[in-house]
Design an enzyme around this catalytic site. Structure first.
Site, mmCIF file in Angstrom:
data_model
loop_
_atom_site.group_PDB
_atom_site.id
_atom_site.type_symbol
_atom_site.label_atom_id
_atom_site.label_comp_id
_atom_site.label_asym_id
_atom_site.label_seq_id
_atom_site.Cartn_x
_atom_site.Cartn_y
_atom_site.Cartn_z
ATOM 1 N N SER A 47 0.767 -1.322 0.093
ATOM 2 C CA SER A 47 -0.078 0.003 -0.075
ATOM 3 C C SER A 47 0.802 1.419 -0.117
ATOM 4 O O SER A 47 0.388 2.390 -0.293
ATOM 5 C CB SER A 47 -0.840 0.177 1.228
ATOM 6 O OG SER A 47 -0.236 -0.037 2.390
ATOM 7 N N HIS A 107 2.103 4.498 4.151
ATOM 8 C CA HIS A 107 1.292 5.350 3.507
ATOM 9 C C HIS A 107 1.768 6.564 3.041
ATOM 10 O O HIS A 107 1.889 7.197 1.817
ATOM 11 C CB HIS A 107 -0.067 5.403 4.226
ATOM 12 C CG HIS A 107 -0.863 3.983 4.159
ATOM 13 N ND1 HIS A 107 -1.971 3.703 5.150
ATOM 14 C CD2 HIS A 107 -0.419 2.650 4.055
ATOM 15 C CE1 HIS A 107 -2.413 2.567 5.095
ATOM 16 N NE2 HIS A 107 -1.381 1.805 4.535
#
Length: 329
Positions: A185, A237
């Protein structure tokens, strides 16, 4: 995705935002130029296949029925044999043990800094904590990545994906030093960041500019906000997003619509491209910030610096304690 405290107590992988993406493909604004060249997408499908293949190999090596300590419960979906999953109380994401992930290259600060295993900054991008984590990330990758690759080609999108994943790993290592981390991610947030900077630097060729910008910002904010849940590595992230955001200014610059219209050229024309002064300025600033960020981050990392010592509130970026959960160590 949140995992239970039993995983955390064993140094389990921090899920890099597994099921929390809201694919923005349908909200991406349209260009004025309808004659824009469309590339054939193959690097994104290849990334998906690679991630799935790595997960299958991970489960083969994990071999729950043979290696699992039965005191924590029985393996899940046992008819799969050695591909069955760890007990849910150990890994609710339907996946391998944290020991297997660490063996195969999960991001672990001590091994990177003191064990000379810098390769973990890359290998962790291809590992996933479970089926739930894998499917969520791969669906997001398909929705986000294929459209970007069709517009900009496999080289630029491949570079953004890989460098964003690496940038997420660097920032994660600086702030999370007592557990392991896996997941793609960081790379996915890099693609989101690149979408935002591409919209900014190519502002004049978009229709419905304000709506496109607001929609994209809302999607990004929601995804980052979910990262404050426990056991989600929001530093990966953020690091991936910032890397992709800067790379978008560098790699995704387009000739401006007004110039193409005056010269009667399609956006994929072979004539020398014409850009505005602000695009050159953004390109230069992005290059300087990206290089400086990687140099400073890597120097701090391999010197063993703990980012939390220099930013006492930054831990709230990855977990905010509430009455319903606490942020483990």
């Amino acid at each position: 995705m949140a995992a239970n405290e039993d995983i955390e107590s064993r140094g389990a992988a921090k899920n890099r935002g597994g099921g929390n993406h809201h694919p923005p493909a349908s909200s991406t604004p349209y260009y004025f130029e309808t004659s824009e060249r469309q590339w054939t997408s193959w690097i994104i499908p290849m990334f998906v296949v690679a991630n799935v293949a790595v997960f299958i190999v991970t489960m083969f090596i994990n071999n729950c029925p043979r290696k699992h300590d039965q005191t924590n419960g029985r393996c899940v979906v046992r008819f799969l044999g050695r591909f069955s999953f760890q007990p849910l109380r150990e890994n609710p994401l339907l996946g391998p043990s944290s020991a297997t992930l660490q063996k195969l290259g999960a991001l672990a600060w001590y091994q990177v800094v003191h064990g000379g295993q810098g390769w973990r900054l890359i290998t962790c991008i291809w590992l996933h904590a479970g089926v739930v984590h894998l499917l969520a990330n791969m669906f997001s990758l398909v929705f986000i990545g294929i459209r970007l690759e069709q517009q900009f080609g496999f080289v630029r999108i491949g570079v953004i994906y890989l460098l964003s994943g690496f940038g997420g790993s660097v920032l994660s290592s600086l702030f999370i030093q007592n557990s392991i981390s896996v997941g793609a991610s960081g790379a996915l947030f890099g693609l989101l960041g690149a979408m935002l900077s591409e919209l900014i630097t190519n502002w004049t060729i978009y229709a419905n500019k304000a709506a496109a910008l607001i929609t994209l910002i809302v999607i990004i904010v929601i995804n980052l906000a979910v990262g404050i849940l426990p056991h989600v590595d929001n530093f990966a992230h953020i690091g991936g997003f910032l890397t992709g955001f800067l790379l978008g200014f560098i790699l995704l610059v387009r000739p401006q619509f007004g110039w193409m219209e005056r010269h009667n050229l399609p956006s994929a024309g072979r004539a020398p491209s014409k850009h505005k002064a602000y695009q050159y300025a953004l390109w230069l600033v992005a290059v300087v910030l990206l290089v400086a960020g990687f140099v400073v981050g890597l120097v701090m990392l391999f010197r063993g610096v703990n980012g939390n010592d220099h930013c006492h509130w930054c831990h709230y970026l990855t977990c905010v304690p509430t009455s319903r959960w606490r942020c483990g160590s």
